[in-house]
Design an enzyme around this catalytic site. Structure first.
Site, PDB file in Angstrom:
ATOM      1  N   TRP A   6     -83.195  33.491  58.562  1.00 44.79           N
ATOM      2  CA  TRP A   6     -82.359  32.787  57.675  1.00 44.79           C
ATOM      3  C   TRP A   6     -81.256  33.629  57.058  1.00 44.79           C
ATOM      4  O   TRP A   6     -80.196  33.040  57.193  1.00 44.79           O
ATOM      5  CB  TRP A   6     -83.462  32.308  56.487  1.00 44.79           C
ATOM      6  CG  TRP A   6     -82.667  31.738  55.503  1.00 44.79           C
ATOM      7  CD1 TRP A   6     -81.981  32.237  54.222  1.00 44.79           C
ATOM      8  CD2 TRP A   6     -82.384  30.103  55.262  1.00 44.79           C
ATOM      9  NE1 TRP A   6     -81.424  31.205  53.428  1.00 44.79           N
ATOM     10  CE2 TRP A   6     -81.537  30.117  54.106  1.00 44.79           C
ATOM     11  CE3 TRP A   6     -82.833  29.196  56.156  1.00 44.79           C
ATOM     12  CZ2 TRP A   6     -81.206  28.740  53.790  1.00 44.79           C
ATOM     13  CZ3 TRP A   6     -82.167  28.043  55.677  1.00 44.79           C
ATOM     14  CH2 TRP A   6     -81.375  27.606  54.512  1.00 44.79           C
ATOM     15  N   HIS A   7     -81.444  34.929  56.937  1.00 46.52           N
ATOM     16  CA  HIS A   7     -80.630  35.616  56.394  1.00 46.52           C
ATOM     17  C   HIS A   7     -79.470  35.970  57.659  1.00 46.52           C
ATOM     18  O   HIS A   7     -78.491  36.424  57.277  1.00 46.52           O
ATOM     19  CB  HIS A   7     -81.117  36.925  55.662  1.00 46.52           C
ATOM     20  CG  HIS A   7     -81.422  36.818  54.440  1.00 46.52           C
ATOM     21  ND1 HIS A   7     -80.907  37.450  53.215  1.00 46.52           N
ATOM     22  CD2 HIS A   7     -82.680  36.067  53.848  1.00 46.52           C
ATOM     23  CE1 HIS A   7     -81.395  36.947  52.116  1.00 46.52           C
ATOM     24  NE2 HIS A   7     -82.478  36.123  52.512  1.00 46.52           N
ATOM     25  N   ASN A   8     -79.994  36.160  58.550  1.00 46.49           N
ATOM     26  CA  ASN A   8     -79.292  36.690  59.826  1.00 46.49           C
ATOM     27  C   ASN A   8     -78.241  35.485  59.845  1.00 46.49           C
ATOM     28  O   ASN A   8     -76.915  35.605  60.568  1.00 46.49           O
ATOM     29  CB  ASN A   8     -80.224  36.734  61.143  1.00 46.49           C
ATOM     30  CG  ASN A   8     -79.912  37.975  61.881  1.00 46.49           C
ATOM     31  OD1 ASN A   8     -78.684  38.918  61.650  1.00 46.49           O
ATOM     32  ND2 ASN A   8     -80.761  38.452  62.637  1.00 46.49           N
ATOM     33  N   ASN A  37     -80.791  41.531  51.075  1.00 44.65           N
ATOM     34  CA  ASN A  37     -81.652  41.712  52.278  1.00 44.65           C
ATOM     35  C   ASN A  37     -82.448  42.653  52.382  1.00 44.65           C
ATOM     36  O   ASN A  37     -82.952  43.112  53.321  1.00 44.65           O
ATOM     37  CB  ASN A  37     -80.337  41.911  53.242  1.00 44.65           C
ATOM     38  CG  ASN A  37     -79.433  40.859  53.759  1.00 44.65           C
ATOM     39  OD1 ASN A  37     -79.893  39.750  53.492  1.00 44.65           O
ATOM     40  ND2 ASN A  37     -78.237  41.103  54.017  1.00 44.65           N
TER      41      ASN A  37
END
Length: 93
Positions: A6-8, A37
């Protein structure tokens, strides 16, 4: 792994079709040291282990694939997967 993917993907820009999981730049200090992160050391270690075993796959593809597998393992739906994401170098970010 789901949160990591999701963060990527969080930089995807729908209007320009840029950013997102392509590049897998979350593994570099500029993004990994961002407080939002925090806690991805285990995910990064798992991806490094998988990449050592499957060097023909990019970190970007592995990040998304492991997320898909995690969703399915948790009882979620099957998510189709295609390879083709590229890894960027730290200098290119």
């Amino acid at each position: 792994m789901i949160r990591h993917a999701w963060h990527n993907c969080g930089t995807f820009d729908a209007s320009t079709r840029t950013g997102g999981s392509n590049g897998s730049t979350l593994r570099f200090p500029a993004e990994s040291q961002d407080p939002e992160n925090a806690g991805f050391d285990k995910a990064k270690g798992l991806l490094e282990t998988l990449h050592a075993k499957y060097p023909h796959m990019t970190f970007a593809d592995l990040s998304i694939l492991t997320s898909n597998v995690a969703i399915e393992a948790a009882g979620g739906p099957f998510i189709p997967f295609d390879v083709g994401r590229k890894d960027f170098t730290e200098e290119a970010t």
